[in-house]
Design a protein around this motif. Structure first.
Motif, PDB file in Angstrom:
ATOM      1  N   ALA A   1      14.697  50.102  13.657  1.00 34.41           N
ATOM      2  CA  ALA A   1      15.902  49.813  12.868  1.00 34.41           C
ATOM      3  C   ALA A   1      15.529  49.405  11.445  1.00 34.41           C
ATOM      4  O   ALA A   1      16.184  49.811  10.487  1.00 34.41           O
TER       5      ALA A   1
ATOM      6  N   SER B   1      19.790  51.678  15.897  1.00 32.06           N
ATOM      7  CA  SER B   1      19.336  50.396  16.411  1.00 32.06           C
ATOM      8  C   SER B   1      19.542  50.302  17.924  1.00 32.06           C
ATOM      9  O   SER B   1      18.687  49.818  18.661  1.00 32.06           O
ATOM     10  N   LYS B   2      20.677  50.796  18.403  1.00 31.68           N
ATOM     11  CA  LYS B   2      20.995  50.750  19.828  1.00 31.68           C
ATOM     12  C   LYS B   2      20.111  51.716  20.633  1.00 31.68           C
ATOM     13  O   LYS B   2      19.710  51.416  21.753  1.00 31.68           O
TER      14      LYS B   2
ATOM     15  N   PRO C   1      23.724  51.285  13.173  1.00 30.69           N
ATOM     16  CA  PRO C   1      23.979  50.664  14.480  1.00 30.69           C
ATOM     17  C   PRO C   1      23.622  51.585  15.647  1.00 30.69           C
ATOM     18  O   PRO C   1      23.143  51.110  16.677  1.00 30.69           O
TER      19      PRO C   1
END
Lengths: 197, 98
Positions: free
Chosen positions: A173, A165-166, A162
């Motif tokens: 990702a 991905s952010k 996460p």
């Protein structure tokens, strides 16, 4: 999750130190093996559930595997160099590095050799995950998006995904997930392999 | 021996996950994984606790762990940096396809 993990270990240490009957110590290895088999089976199910993962790998091209390859080589060589300065046998330092941040598995595997090495693998790989969580956004911003997968290692498919991905984008990702899967698959193979060299 | 066994178990799990026909198993996969993990960590902790000398050397191990983790991370980042440019083309192409 991280708190629960650390609490489990601390509780185990206290239990082993003060309450666990020494007569049962010889069965500890067997319990570890059984638990590990159950864990790996369910990790396999998690990987299999991602049905289109093989399609995704094909789409990006096999070159994407260079990312886990370089992270793998970098982790092992880096740990060996660190081990050289710390005067830890190269083989042992390399095996700890081959945990790629998957502290539970690498520590359990290496605790078969000695509790001290298992503890070092646990501590090293927990610290790796903590540093990964903190450094991924910084690396993505100042060094490169692809490079931000590197500190995550095997955790690039779950706990640190996460964050990656952010800090990056969708395609990174996916590469991160694939990297995590490849490195996770390699941990149970490489750690015992390096120790047997 | 162990290596092959681990790989085999992973593959059997992956096949079941892929086929998706044992719903109960797959539904509770995450849960069972957590319990198995906590059980293992507890046993590992017990193994550490049984070793008195080891318990007293935690301070030293913490420092060693930090050094090994830092070296692993720095070399991993450098390693990926070496291939990042080569992969950039593939990534751009993939973004166009998505």
């Amino acid at each position: 999750m991280t708190y629960k993990i650390i609490l489990s270990v601390i509780f185990g240490i206290l239990f082993g130190r003060f309450f666990f009957p020494v007569a049962l110590a010889e069965y500890v290895g067997l319990l570890i093996d059984l638990g590990l088999c159950v864990l790996l089976f369910f990790v396999g199910i998690d990987i299999g559930k991602q049905k289109n993962i093989f399609f995704k790998i094909k789409k990006i091209g096999m070159k994407v595997l260079l990312v886990p390859l370089m992270i793998g080589i970098g982790s092992i060589l880096g740990a060996m160099l660190g081990g050289f300065f710390l005067r830890i046998p190269l083989k042992e330092a390399g095996a700890v590095g081959a945990g790629f941040g998957w502290y539970s598995l690498s520590a359990i595997e290496l605790s078969k050799h000695s509790s001290q090495l298992g503890t070092l693998a646990f501590v090293t790989n927990v610290i790796r995950e903590v540093i990964a969580l903190m450094s991924i956004p910084i690396i993505a911003k100042y060094i490169g998006k692809l490079e931000s997968i590197a500190p995550a290692g095997a955790t690039a498919m779950d706990t640190t995904l996460p964050v990656i991905s952010k800090a990056t984008d969708g395609s990174i990702a996916i590469i991160s997930f694939i990297t995590g899967v490849v490195l996770s698959t390699m941990v149970p193979i490489l750690v015992p392999l390096i120790m047997s060299l | 021996m162990n290596i092959l066994l681990y790989f085999l178990i992973l593959m059997v799990g992956a096949y079941i996950g892929y086929k998706d026909n044992i719903k109960v198993l797959i539904k509770h996969a995450g849960e069972v994984q957590n319990y198995a993990l906590f059980f293992l960590l507890l046993i590992m902790g017990i193994k550490i606790g049984l070793d008195k000398e080891l318990v007293y050397s935690f301070g030293k191990i913490g420092f060693q762990g930090l050094i090994l983790a830092l070296f692993s991370i720095v070399f991993s980042v450098l390693g990926v940096k070496l291939v990042a440019k080569r992969l950039l083309k593939e990534k751009e192409q993939m973004e166009n396809d998505l």
